[in-house]
Design a protein around this motif. Structure first.
Motif, PDB file in Angstrom:
ATOM      1  N   GLY A 189       0.851  -1.185   0.000  1.00  0.00           N
ATOM      2  CA  GLY A 189       0.000   0.000   0.000  1.00  0.00           C
ATOM      3  C   GLY A 189       0.886   1.234   0.000  1.00  0.00           C
ATOM      4  O   GLY A 189       2.108   1.135  -0.023  1.00  0.00           O
ATOM      5  N   TYR A 242      -1.457  -8.291  -0.707  1.00  0.00           N
ATOM      6  CA  TYR A 242      -2.202  -7.423   0.205  1.00  0.00           C
ATOM      7  C   TYR A 242      -3.120  -6.479  -0.575  1.00  0.00           C
ATOM      8  O   TYR A 242      -4.302  -6.348  -0.259  1.00  0.00           O
ATOM      9  N   ILE A 243      -2.592  -5.841  -1.603  1.00  0.00           N
ATOM     10  CA  ILE A 243      -3.389  -4.909  -2.414  1.00  0.00           C
ATOM     11  C   ILE A 243      -4.557  -5.642  -3.068  1.00  0.00           C
ATOM     12  O   ILE A 243      -5.690  -5.146  -3.083  1.00  0.00           O
ATOM     13  N   VAL A 255      -7.207  -6.300  -0.458  1.00  0.00           N
ATOM     14  CA  VAL A 255      -7.922  -5.063  -0.110  1.00  0.00           C
ATOM     15  C   VAL A 255      -8.952  -4.739  -1.184  1.00  0.00           C
ATOM     16  O   VAL A 255     -10.094  -4.387  -0.878  1.00  0.00           O
ATOM     17  N   GLU A 256      -8.554  -4.880  -2.437  1.00  0.00           N
ATOM     18  CA  GLU A 256      -9.443  -4.524  -3.542  1.00  0.00           C
ATOM     19  C   GLU A 256     -10.530  -5.560  -3.801  1.00  0.00           C
ATOM     20  O   GLU A 256     -11.663  -5.207  -4.104  1.00  0.00           O
ATOM     21  N   PRO A 305     -12.037  -7.633   0.760  1.00  0.00           N
ATOM     22  CA  PRO A 305     -11.820  -6.942   2.035  1.00  0.00           C
ATOM     23  C   PRO A 305     -12.434  -7.673   3.231  1.00  0.00           C
ATOM     24  O   PRO A 305     -11.880  -7.630   4.329  1.00  0.00           O
ATOM     25  N   LEU A 309     -10.006 -10.320   4.241  1.00  0.00           N
ATOM     26  CA  LEU A 309      -8.856  -9.712   4.897  1.00  0.00           C
ATOM     27  C   LEU A 309      -9.201  -9.325   6.334  1.00  0.00           C
ATOM     28  O   LEU A 309      -8.418  -9.560   7.254  1.00  0.00           O
TER      29      LEU A 309
END
Length: 131
Positions: A17, A61-62, A65-66, A69, A72
């Protein structure tokens, strides 16, 4: 003019991020304005790891998140007992960050600031090992 005994600062972020990197950049700017500080090095800790490890931390991770979520969030809640769940991850982190550990040992910072848990855990490990 800086004296000969000026402070060496190491700021460690990760490119997972943009927030961690932006925070590190702001800290670097603040440290550079302090006359007691002689040298500031601001680096992405993931640059000292292999591509697979780096991609796992940053790209995965990105994507989570996208695209996931909720997953996550569940993962963070489920693993939020580090004393129970982190032994294997910490071992893998130490194994994959050996070049970072070597860099820290060579630079010998007097102050270290981390904007992400990965380098913070490595620093904690080094302190616990008196390295």
């Amino acid at each position: 003019m800086k004296n000969l005994e000026s402070i060496r600062v190491l700021i460690l972020s990760t490119s997972a991020g943009t927030g961690h990197v932006r925070a590190a950049e702001a800290l670097e700017k603040a440290f550079l304005e302090d006359p007691r500080v002689g040298q500031v090095i601001c680096v992405d800790a993931l640059k000292f790891t292999n591509k697979i490890f780096r991609d796992f931390y940053s790209k995965l991770y990105i994507q989570l998140v996208e695209r996931a979520p909720s997953f996550l969030g569940w993962w963070y809640r489920t693993t939020d007992e580090p004393w129970k769940t982190d032994k294997m991850r910490l071992m893998l982190d130490r194994l994959n960050t050996k070049p970072l550990i070597d860099f820290i040992s060579r630079y010998r910072p007097q102050v270290t600031v981390c904007t992400h848990f990965l380098p913070a855990e490595i620093i904690s490990y080094l302190i616990s090992q008196k390295k």
